[in-house]
Design an enzyme around this catalytic site. Structure first.
Site, PDB file in Angstrom:
ATOM      1  N   CYS A   2       0.826  -1.189   0.000  1.00 25.76           N
ATOM      2  CA  CYS A   2       0.000   0.000   0.000  1.00 25.76           C
ATOM      3  C   CYS A   2       0.871   1.254   0.000  1.00 25.76           C
ATOM      4  CB  CYS A   2      -0.893   0.010   1.248  1.00 25.76           C
ATOM      5  SG  CYS A   2      -1.833  -1.514   1.475  1.00 25.76           S
ATOM      6  N   ARG A  50      -4.786   1.256  -0.819  1.00 27.31           N
ATOM      7  CA  ARG A  50      -4.554  -0.176  -0.660  1.00 27.31           C
ATOM      8  C   ARG A  50      -4.395  -0.904  -1.982  1.00 27.31           C
ATOM      9  NH1 ARG A  50      -8.501  -5.022   1.597  1.00 27.31           N
ATOM     10  NH2 ARG A  50      -6.824  -6.492   2.069  1.00 27.31           N
ATOM     11  N   LEU A  51      -3.382  -1.795  -2.002  1.00 30.64           N
ATOM     12  CA  LEU A  51      -3.256  -2.831  -3.011  1.00 30.64           C
ATOM     13  C   LEU A  51      -3.611  -4.132  -2.307  1.00 30.64           C
ATOM     14  CD1 LEU A  51      -2.326  -3.872  -5.837  1.00 30.64           C
ATOM     15  CD2 LEU A  51      -0.034  -4.103  -4.853  1.00 30.64           C
ATOM     16  N   VAL A  53      -3.834  -7.823  -1.377  1.00 33.09           N
ATOM     17  CA  VAL A  53      -3.015  -9.020  -1.620  1.00 33.09           C
ATOM     18  C   VAL A  53      -3.458 -10.180  -0.734  1.00 33.09           C
ATOM     19  CG1 VAL A  53      -0.666  -9.954  -1.426  1.00 33.09           C
ATOM     20  CG2 VAL A  53      -1.026  -7.686  -2.411  1.00 33.09           C
ATOM     21  N   GLU A  81       4.129  -6.479   4.047  1.00 34.10           N
ATOM     22  CA  GLU A  81       3.655  -7.813   4.390  1.00 34.10           C
ATOM     23  C   GLU A  81       4.455  -8.322   5.578  1.00 34.10           C
ATOM     24  OE1 GLU A  81       1.097  -9.030   2.947  1.00 34.10           O
ATOM     25  OE2 GLU A  81       0.999  -7.902   1.068  1.00 34.10           O
ATOM     26  N   ASP A 104      -3.045  -9.474   7.578  1.00 31.91           N
ATOM     27  CA  ASP A 104      -1.905  -9.187   8.440  1.00 31.91           C
ATOM     28  C   ASP A 104      -1.993  -7.780   9.020  1.00 31.91           C
ATOM     29  OD1 ASP A 104      -1.443  -8.095   5.902  1.00 31.91           O
ATOM     30  OD2 ASP A 104       0.725  -8.289   6.044  1.00 31.91           O
ATOM     31  N   VAL A 295      13.774  -8.997 -18.809  1.00 34.92           N
ATOM     32  CA  VAL A 295      13.769  -7.867 -19.731  1.00 34.92           C
ATOM     33  C   VAL A 295      14.860  -8.074 -20.776  1.00 34.92           C
ATOM     34  CG1 VAL A 295      15.382  -6.454 -18.385  1.00 34.92           C
ATOM     35  CG2 VAL A 295      13.712  -5.343 -19.873  1.00 34.92           C
ATOM     36  N   SER A 378      11.740 -11.227  -6.366  1.00 32.25           N
ATOM     37  CA  SER A 378      12.912 -10.660  -7.014  1.00 32.25           C
ATOM     38  C   SER A 378      14.146 -10.953  -6.172  1.00 32.25           C
ATOM     39  CB  SER A 378      12.728  -9.154  -7.210  1.00 32.25           C
ATOM     40  OG  SER A 378      13.777  -8.598  -7.966  1.00 32.25           O
ATOM     41  N   GLY A 379      15.332 -10.944  -6.800  1.00 33.47           N
ATOM     42  CA  GLY A 379      16.530 -11.467  -6.154  1.00 33.47           C
ATOM     43  C   GLY A 379      17.463 -10.467  -5.518  1.00 33.47           C
TER      44      GLY A 379
END
Length: 609
Positions: A2, A50-51, A53, A81, A104, A295, A378-379
C-alpha cells in the site's frame, strides 16, 4: 502492499485539514489502486491507499482500535507484508485478542496493542507503518530491518509529515523542496547517501531497522535491530544445509497471497534458485506453473558490448533456465522508443532524480508482470550478502580505502564548476561518508586480515548499493500496482550469512559458493557456471546519442536549474577519461544524472540554495 501518508501537529486542529490530507492520500493512488481511506483527529490525520493481496475483502485501512482507561483511538496505516502473521495471530489469540479479518494488517495493529513499540521485534517481513496512539498523544513510525519498504518524514516545530514516497509530503504546503550545495555530491550519486539521508533539506527517510516516536516533546529515532558479529561455529556442510533450509522456508512464506504470483528470472544464480523453489511450491499446491519474466532490449544481438559487471546478455540464460525448471516464461522486449516514452512516468514514480533507462526499463518490465500477477519475487541482496559482485574479488579494489564499487574512476562531481567544487569539496564528502560507515561496522573481536576487510566491504554494500536497488525496485513496482517480495532480504538469512567467514563464502573458489553448493541439484549447469551479470541496460547507440545531446543542451541553457553547477570543459573531460567504474555501461551512463537532475528540479520546482 500500500501507500501511507500522515500528519501530526500539536499546534493546530487537523480536523480542518481534510482537503490537504486528501491531496496527500491521492498521491499514493498508484501504490494502492484497490481502496482508499482517511482518518482525522484533533492533532493527527492519516491516509491510506490499498493494493489488496491478502484477505481481499478485509484488511481495510486506516485500522482502528481503542486502548487506555478512556478507550481512546489507536489508528494504524501500514504498507507491506508480515510473513509470520499467522503464527503471530495464534499467539495473540492465546493472549485474549479477537480478530475479525484474515489480514496481516489486523495482526500488526493487535501486536502494537500487546507489545507497544517492541511489536517490531516479532515481525518477519517488509513493512513501513504509522500508529497514532491517542492515549499517549504519540505517533510511532517503524520500518523493516533491511529497508525494503520506504517511509519518509519531515519535522518542523510542533509537527511531522510522513509518507511512503516524497510526493505525499510534497503535497502539503508546509514543505518546500530545496537542495543545499553541500548535498550536491549525494544528489548526483545516490549510492553515497548514508542511511536516512536525502538531498532535500529537512526530508529524511526513516532508517532501516529503526523506530521514530513523535510527541509533544519532539521526534526521537532509535534502532531496534542491528547486525551483530559473532563467531561462526558451523562447518561447511552444516552452513550449506542451513542456507538451503532458510531459503526454502523463506520462499514458501513469501508465496502466501490471495492473488497470482510470479518471479523475476534473469538466468543468473540468485533468480534461478528463487524461481526453482517458487515453481516447486506452487506446482505442489496445484497452482503452477510459475510465471517468470526477464527484460531484453531489441537490437541487443547487434549492439551489446560486454563490461566487467555485465559480461553477458540475460535473455538466453533466462530462457534456458525456464526450460530446465518448467516455468512459463515471458520475455519483455523493449525498444528505445519505448524506453524514452516511459521516462516521464518513471521519473514521477521516483520523486527523486531517476536512473533514466534503468528506472524506465524496470518500470516497463513490472508493467508487463502486473498484467499476469499482483505479487512477484525478485533477487535483490543475494550479491551483497553472498559476495557476488566482481569488486569483492578484485584485490586492488578490496584493499583500497574507499568505496570499492567506485575505485579510482572519475566522479561526476569532478566536473563541478571550480568555485562550487572548492566550496563543496566532493572528495571530502565522499570520504566522510566512507569513514562514517567504516566506524559503524560491527567488528568481530580478534578477526583480522581478509576476513575483517571483507566484513567492512560487505557492510558498505548493504548500506549503500542495496538501499539504492531496493528503493528503485519499490518505486517502479508500486507505480504499476505490483508487490515485489525479496526473499534474500529476510533478516534471518542476512544475520546468518553475515557471520560466515569470507573463506567459506568462496569455498569452491568462485563467487557465491554457498548458494552454488546449496542448490547445485536443482539448477542447470549453465547457471551454476555463469558469472555475475548486473541488471541489463540498452546498448543502442541512438539512446546514448539522445542522452548526450540532451546533456549538451542543459549545459548551455541559462534557464536550467543546473546553470553554473558544471564546467562544460570538465564534463567533456570525463567522457574522455580512460578509467571507468564497473557499474557504468559507457559515458552516457556516467553523465546521465545531469539530465535526470535537471528534469527533476524543473518538474518539482526544486530550488538550489
Amino acid at each position: 502492499m500500500c501507500g501511507i501518508v500522515g500528519w501530526t501537529d500539536f499546534t493546530r486542529d487537523l480536523g480542518r485539514e481534510q482537503a490537504t490530507l486528501q491531496r496527500m492520500t491521492d498521491t499514493m493512488a498508484l501504490r494502492g489502486p484497490d481502496d482508499a481511506g482517511t482518518w482525522t483527529g484533533p492533532h493527527t490525520a492519516l491516509g491510506h491507499r490499498r493494493l489488496s493481496v491478502i484477505d481481499l475483502e478485509g484488511g481495510t485501512q486506516p485500522a482502528v482500535a481503542t486502548a487506555g482507561p478512556h478507550r481512546e483511538p489507536v489508528v494504524l496505516v501500514y504498507s507491506g507484508e508480515v510473513y509470520n502473521f499467522r503464527e503471530l495471530r495464534a499467539t495473540l489469540q492465546q493472549r485474549g485478542h479477537r480478530f475479525t479479518t484474515r489480514s496481516d494488517t489486523e495482526v500488526v495493529l493487535r501486536s502494537y496493542l500487546e507489545w507497544g513499540a517492541s511489536c517490531v521485534d516479532h515481525f518477519n517481513g517488509m513493512f513501513a507503518f504509522a500508529v497514532w496512539d491517542a492515549s499517549r498523544e504519540e505517533v510511532l513510525l517503524a520500518r523493516d530491518r533491511v529497508g525494503i519498504k520506504p517511509l519518509y518524514y519531515f519535522t518542523y516545530p510542533g509537527g511531522i509529515l510522513f509518507a511512503s514516497e516524497p510526493k505525499g509530503i510534497f503535497a502539503n504546503p508546509l514543505f518546500r523542496p530545496v537542495v543545499d550545495e553541500d548535498s550536491l555530491p549525494v544528489l548526483f550519486n545516490a549510492r553515497l547517501a548514508l542511511p536516512g539521508e536525502t538531498p532535500l533539506r529537512g526530508l529524511r527517510e526513516l532508517r532501516p531497522g529503526h523506530v521514530l516516536r513523535f510527541s509533544r516533546g519532539g521526534a526521537h529515532e532509535y534502532p531496534y535491530w542491528r547486525l551483530v558479529s559473532r563467531e561462526h561455529h558451523d562447518d561447511l556442510d552444516t552452513t550449506v544445509a542451513t542456507v538451503r533450509d532458510l531459503m526454502e522456508d523463506i520462499v514458501e512464506r513469501q508465496l502466501v497471497a490471495d492473488v497470482p504470483r510470479s518471479a523475476m528470472l534473469s538466468g543468473g544464480l540468485d533468480s534461478t534458485i528463487m524461481s526453482a523453489l517458487a515453481h516447486r511450491d506452487l506446482s505442489a499446491a496445484g497452482e503452477g506453473p510459475l510465471h517468470t519474466f526477464a527484460v531484453e532490449f531489441a537490437g541487443d544481438d547487434r549492439d551489446f558490448k560486454p563490461t566487467e559487471l555485465r559480461p553477458e546478455r540475460d535473455a538466453p540464460y533466462a530462457r534456458l533456465a525456464s526450460r530446465y525448471l518448467g516455468t512459463r516464461h515471458h520475455d519483455v522486449v523493449l525498444h528505445t522508443d519505448d524506453v524514452l516514452a516511459a521516462l516521464p512516468a518513471a521519473r514521477r514514480a521516483r520523486d527523486l532524480p531517476s536512473l533514466g533507462q534503468f528506472d524506465t526499463s524496470m518500470h516497463l518490465l513490472f508493467k508487463a508482470v502486473r498484467a499476469e500477477s499482483t505479487v512477484a519475487l525478485s533477487g535483490e541482496a543475494a550479491d551483497e550478502i553472498f559476495g557476488g559482485y566482481p569488486w569483492y574479488h578484485d584485490e586492488r579494489l578490496v584493499w583500497r580505502d574507499r568505496f570499492p564499487w567506485i575505485g579510482d574512476a572519475p566522479r561526476l562531481a569532478d566536473a563541478f564548476a571550480p568555485d562550487l567544487h572548492r566550496r563543496v569539496r566532493p572528495a571530502d564528502a565522499e570520504h566522510d561518508r566512507y569513514l562514517t560507515l567504516k566506524a559503524e561496522v560491527p567488528r568481530l573481536p580478534g578477526e583480522d586480515g581478509l576476513d575483517a576487510r571483507m566484513r567492512e566491504v560487505m557492510y558498505y554494500s548493504l548500506k549503500g548499493p542495496l538501499a539504492y536497488l531496493l528503493d528503485r525496485k519499490d518505486r517502479m513496482s508500486m507505480a504499476v500496482g505490483l508487490e515485489v517480495r525479496v526473499p534474500y532480504c529476510d533478516h534471518r538469512l542476512i544475520e546468518y550469512v553475515w557471520n560466515v567467514p569470507w573463506g567459506m563464502k568462496n569455498a569452491d573458489g568462485r563467487w557465491k559458493s554457498l548458494l552454488r553448493l546449496a542448490f547445485a541439484d536443482v539448477l542447470p549447469q549453465e547457471t551454476l557456471d555463469r558469472p555475475k551479470s548486473g541488471y541489463p541496460g540498452t546498448h543502442d547507440p541512438a539512446y546514448d546519442a539522445d542522452v548526450m545531446r540532451s546533456i549538451d543542451k542543459i549545459l548551455s541553457d541559462p534557464s536550467s536549474p543546473l546553470h553554473g553547477v558544471f564546467d562544460p570543459e570538465r564534463v567533456e573531460g570525463l567522457t574522455r577519461a580512460g578509467s571507468k567504474t564497473m557499474t557504468w555501461l559507457n559515458s552516457s551512463h556516467l553523465l546521465l544524472p545531469v539530465l535526470e537532475v535537471d528534469a527533476w528540479m524543473r518538474e518539482y520546482g526544486v530550488a538550489l540554495a
